[in-house]
Scaffold this motif. Structure first.
Motif, PDB file in Angstrom:
ATOM      1  N   PRO A 169       0.825  -1.215   0.000  1.00  0.00           N
ATOM      2  CA  PRO A 169       0.000   0.000   0.000  1.00  0.00           C
ATOM      3  C   PRO A 169       0.856   1.261   0.000  1.00  0.00           C
ATOM      4  O   PRO A 169       1.943   1.286   0.594  1.00  0.00           O
ATOM      5  CB  PRO A 169      -0.808  -0.126   1.294  1.00  0.00           C
ATOM      6  CG  PRO A 169      -0.779  -1.576   1.630  1.00  0.00           C
ATOM      7  CD  PRO A 169       0.558  -2.069   1.168  1.00  0.00           C
ATOM      8  N   ARG A 170       0.364   2.298  -0.660  1.00  0.00           N
ATOM      9  CA  ARG A 170       1.113   3.542  -0.797  1.00  0.00           C
ATOM     10  C   ARG A 170       0.430   4.656  -0.004  1.00  0.00           C
ATOM     11  O   ARG A 170      -0.749   4.936  -0.200  1.00  0.00           O
ATOM     12  CB  ARG A 170       1.199   3.955  -2.268  1.00  0.00           C
ATOM     13  CG  ARG A 170       1.756   2.865  -3.171  1.00  0.00           C
ATOM     14  CD  ARG A 170       1.700   3.287  -4.626  1.00  0.00           C
ATOM     15  NE  ARG A 170       2.160   2.205  -5.507  1.00  0.00           N
ATOM     16  CZ  ARG A 170       2.198   2.298  -6.836  1.00  0.00           C
ATOM     17  NH1 ARG A 170       1.804   3.411  -7.435  1.00  0.00           N
ATOM     18  NH2 ARG A 170       2.627   1.279  -7.551  1.00  0.00           N
ATOM     19  N   GLU A 171       1.181   5.291   0.869  1.00  0.00           N
ATOM     20  CA  GLU A 171       0.656   6.436   1.606  1.00  0.00           C
ATOM     21  C   GLU A 171       0.377   7.577   0.634  1.00  0.00           C
ATOM     22  O   GLU A 171       1.175   7.864  -0.262  1.00  0.00           O
ATOM     23  CB  GLU A 171       1.653   6.900   2.666  1.00  0.00           C
ATOM     24  CG  GLU A 171       1.931   5.880   3.765  1.00  0.00           C
ATOM     25  CD  GLU A 171       0.783   5.755   4.759  1.00  0.00           C
ATOM     26  OE1 GLU A 171      -0.155   6.599   4.701  1.00  0.00           O
ATOM     27  OE2 GLU A 171       0.828   4.825   5.578  1.00  0.00           O
ATOM     28  N   ARG A 193      -4.642   4.229   2.555  1.00  0.00           N
ATOM     29  CA  ARG A 193      -3.527   4.093   1.630  1.00  0.00           C
ATOM     30  C   ARG A 193      -4.003   3.550   0.284  1.00  0.00           C
ATOM     31  O   ARG A 193      -4.971   2.787   0.216  1.00  0.00           O
ATOM     32  CB  ARG A 193      -2.470   3.155   2.217  1.00  0.00           C
ATOM     33  CG  ARG A 193      -1.923   3.593   3.567  1.00  0.00           C
ATOM     34  CD  ARG A 193      -1.053   2.504   4.193  1.00  0.00           C
ATOM     35  NE  ARG A 193      -1.801   1.258   4.404  1.00  0.00           N
ATOM     36  CZ  ARG A 193      -1.291   0.171   4.966  1.00  0.00           C
ATOM     37  NH1 ARG A 193      -0.017   0.172   5.366  1.00  0.00           N
ATOM     38  NH2 ARG A 193      -2.021  -0.911   5.121  1.00  0.00           N
TER      39      ARG A 193
END
Length: 216
Positions: free
Chosen positions: A47-49, A189
Motif C-alpha cells: 500500500p502507498r501512503e 492508503r
C-alpha cells in the motif's frame, strides 16, 4: 466530442496504464492478506501512503486523510456534465453499494466521487448529482492544483478538452479523465486499482469480503 489533442492525451494515458499493469504483473504480487479474496482488483506490491490533501465535500466539511480511514474506499474521478462514462460507472457502482448495504455503517465500503471540473461543479451541485445515483456516495472537489495533486497520487490524470466554440462560449468544454477506480485500504492508503469494465456483483463481493476480513 474529443478533439485531436484529447485523443492524443487519452492514447498516452492508455499506454501509461498498460505499462503500469504490465509492470505490476512482472514486479508486483498481490498483497498476501488480500489475494485470495478478490477478482476485480489489481493489487500493488505494498500500500502507498497518499500525500496530504484537503478537498471540499458536498456536506460542507473538508475531505482530509483522516476522513478516509476505517473503511475500504473506491475513488472515481468524474464531473456532473460527463455524457457517458461517469453516469454509466456511477449507476453500476450504485448496484454494488446496494449489495453491500447490509454491512454495518461503521465499516461499510465507501464510494468517493471527485469532480475534476471545479469551474462548473460546486460541492453542492456535485453532491446532488452523486446522491441521485446512491445516497451513500461521498462527493468532493477543490481548486485545480489540489485536484491535480490528489489525482496524481492515485495514478490518475485528467485534462480540460476545449470544444470548437470555446473561444466564444467558455462552457464549451469537456474533461478527459482516467476511468479506473482507486482502491484505498482502511488506513487510507492506495492499495490497488479496478479497471473498467465494471461489474457490480464482482465489486460488491470483493469489497464485502475485504471488509469482513479487516473489520475490527
Amino acid at each position: 466530442m474529443f478533439n485531436r489533442n484529447s485523443i492524443i492525451i487519452l492514447a498516452l494515458a492508455l499506454i501509461a496504464g498498460l505499462g503500469l499493469v504490465a509492470g505490476n504483473k512482472v514486479f508486483n504480487r498481490p498483497a498476501p492478506e488480500h489475494a485470495g479474496a478478490t477478482a476485480s482488483i489489481t493489487w500493488y506490491a505494498s500500500p502507498r501512503e497518499l500525500p496530504e490533501y484537503n478537498l471540499a465535500q458536498s456536506d460542507g466539511t473538508r475531505l482530509v486523510p483522516g476522513e478516509l480511514r476505517g473503511h475500504w474506499t473506491l475513488v472515481f474521478l468524474g464531473f456532473t456534465t460527463c455524457p457517458d462514462i461517469c453516469p454509466t460507472t456511477l449507476m453500476e457502482l450504485a448496484g454494488a453499494q446496494q449489495q453491500w448495504r447490509a454491512l454495518p455503517d461503521s465499516v461499510r465500503p465507501r464510494l468517493l466521487l471527485v469532480s475534476v471540473d471545479p469551474e462548473r461543479d460546486t460541492p453542492a451541485r456535485l453532491g446532488e448529482y452523486a446522491h441521485a445515483f446512491h445516497a451513500d456516495t461521498l462527493a468532493a472537489t477543490g481548486e485545480l492544483p489540489a485536484l491535480e495533486k490528489f489525482a496524481t497520487s492515485l495514478g490518475f490524470v485528467f485534462r480540460k478538452a476545449e470544444g470548437d466554440s470555446f473561444a466564444t462560449n467558455p462552457d464549451d468544454y469537456s474533461v478527459d479523465h482516467s476511468a479506473g477506480l482507486a482502491v484505498l485500504d482502511p488506513q487510507g492508503r492506495l492499495a490497488g486499482l479496478i479497471r473498467p469494465p465494471f461489474t457490480a456483483a464482482t465489486i460488491a463481493a470483493d469489497l464485502t469480503e475485504l471488509t469482513k476480513k479487516t473489520a475490527p
